[in-house]
Design a protein around this motif. Structure first.
Motif, short mmCIF file in Angstrom:
data_model
loop_
_atom_site.label_atom_id
_atom_site.label_comp_id
_atom_site.label_asym_id
_atom_site.label_seq_id
_atom_site.Cartn_x
_atom_site.Cartn_y
_atom_site.Cartn_z
N GLU A 144 24.93 40.01 -72.77
CA GLU A 144 25.77 38.96 -73.55
C GLU A 144 26.15 37.79 -72.65
O GLU A 144 26.02 37.93 -71.29
CB GLU A 144 27.39 39.52 -74.14
N ASP A 145 26.27 36.70 -73.26
CA ASP A 145 26.46 35.46 -72.32
C ASP A 145 27.71 34.60 -72.99
O ASP A 145 27.72 33.88 -74.01
CB ASP A 145 25.07 34.75 -72.56
N ALA A 148 26.54 31.06 -74.20
CA ALA A 148 25.29 31.03 -75.23
C ALA A 148 26.04 30.22 -76.43
O ALA A 148 27.29 30.17 -76.85
CB ALA A 148 25.07 32.35 -75.64
N CYS A 151 22.27 33.64 -80.31
CA CYS A 151 21.46 34.58 -79.60
C CYS A 151 20.12 34.07 -79.09
O CYS A 151 19.76 33.15 -79.62
CB CYS A 151 21.03 35.84 -80.51
N TYR A 152 19.72 34.75 -77.85
CA TYR A 152 18.43 34.37 -77.54
C TYR A 152 17.60 35.63 -76.77
O TYR A 152 18.55 36.77 -76.60
CB TYR A 152 18.67 33.08 -76.38
N ASP A 178 20.43 30.55 -80.65
CA ASP A 178 20.53 29.60 -79.80
C ASP A 178 19.57 28.48 -79.64
O ASP A 178 18.18 29.01 -79.38
CB ASP A 178 20.71 30.14 -78.46
N ILE A 183 18.17 26.99 -71.59
CA ILE A 183 19.03 27.86 -71.57
C ILE A 183 18.94 28.51 -70.13
O ILE A 183 17.95 29.05 -69.59
CB ILE A 183 18.71 29.04 -72.60
N ASP A 184 20.38 28.56 -69.57
CA ASP A 184 20.33 29.08 -68.29
C ASP A 184 19.31 28.35 -66.99
O ASP A 184 18.72 29.08 -66.31
CB ASP A 184 19.88 30.53 -68.14
N GLY A 191 15.18 30.02 -79.23
CA GLY A 191 15.86 30.86 -78.67
C GLY A 191 15.17 31.93 -77.90
O GLY A 191 15.56 33.05 -77.36
N GLU A 223 20.34 38.52 -75.64
CA GLU A 223 21.70 38.15 -75.40
C GLU A 223 22.40 37.73 -76.50
O GLU A 223 21.74 37.08 -77.49
CB GLU A 223 21.59 37.00 -74.24
N PRO A 225 26.09 35.88 -77.88
CA PRO A 225 27.15 34.80 -77.43
C PRO A 225 28.59 35.61 -77.26
O PRO A 225 28.91 36.12 -78.52
CB PRO A 225 27.16 33.66 -78.54
#
Ligand SMILES: [Zn+2]
Length: 254
Positions: A144-145, A148, A151-152, A178, A183-184, A191, A223, A225
């Motif tokens: 999980e993030d 976020a 979801c991705y 997402d 991302i990151d 996603g 991942e 959110p």
């Protein structure tokens, strides 16, 4: 087969009690991967002739409870699938973190930067065990993030025949995807963050990368959110796994 409420979601003993029932019902072998600070870290396996192993793992980060409970609920709802296939399952690799609601383990370390280390008391036995087995055909590492926006999935594997997007669509029945293009710090498309090689800028190697190094041709790091409702996040993990396992297993007769 109910999802946990908040305090129970951080009780690794409650989680593993339910996994013991799953293991009994599905004929999974229960082995102890490591014992650290009075906590057992189990590894559950089942090997069915002719079925390529599927690797499933959660609980590397303790402040990501939907991952660990999503894996359990998927298993509880899919006993015929477990009985029919070959599986390597790590239900909770960081029980101290789950109890303390921390990303770090009992030492204050991020386990997901240590899977390359033979001397690590958890990652070392994990590496030795996996190296001695038939490589899984696919692996899911559930996370999980907090940052976020939906979801991705990180997908590490061959460029063709992507499956991350298909599994993500299944999860999107519960949570939006997402849509950020980065991302990151990595380029993302609807996603999905795709990789066909190991990134060079990692501070230490995560489970999904080492799984790939050890012969698993495709790993999916999913991942959700962290700020969405817990029960919904759990259902997104269940749906993701349902789709991924279905893509790698012949239909189960009902
Ligand atoms: Zn994580």
């Amino acid at each position: 087969m109910q999802p946990p409420t908040f305090p129970q979601a951080h009780d690794p003993r409650a989680l593993l009690r339910r996994w013991r029932a799953v293991a009994r019902a599905a004929g999974l072998s229960w082995r102890v991967l490591a014992e650290v600070e009075a906590a057992t870290i189990p590894l559950l396996t089942r090997q069915q002739a002719g079925a390529a192993p599927i690797y499933l793992s959660a609980g590397v980060h303790g402040d990501e409870p939907a991952a660990a409970w999503g894996l359990l609920l998927w298993a509880e709802r899919n006993l015929p699938s477990l009985r029919a296939g070959s599986f390597y399952i790590c239900p909770c690799l960081n029980p101290h973190g789950l109890r303390a609601n921390t990303r770090a383990d009992w030492r204050g370390l991020d386990l997901n930067r240590r899977f390359h280390l033979d001397e690590d008391p958890v990652c070392g036995p994990w590496r030795r065990w996996l190296s001695s087995q038939q490589a899984p055909v696919v692996g899911a590492c559930l996370h999980e993030d907090y940052d976020a926006a939906g979801c991705y999935v990180y997908e590490l594997g061959p460029q063709r025949a992507e499956i991350g997007a298909t599994c993500l669509r299944a999860a999107a029945a519960h949570l939006p995807v997402d849509q950020r293009r980065s991302i990151d710090g990595r380029k993302a498309h609807q996603g999905v963050i795709r990789r066909s090689r190991i990134p060079q800028d990692l501070p230490g190697l995560p489970e999904a990368v080492v799984l790939w190094q050890l012969g698993c041709p495709r790993t999916l790091t999913f991942e959700t959110p962290s700020e969405a409702a817990l029960a919904v996040r759990i259902e997104a993990h269940v749906a993701f796994l349902q789709a991924m396992v279905a893509l790698h297993q012949p239909p189960i007769p009902s």
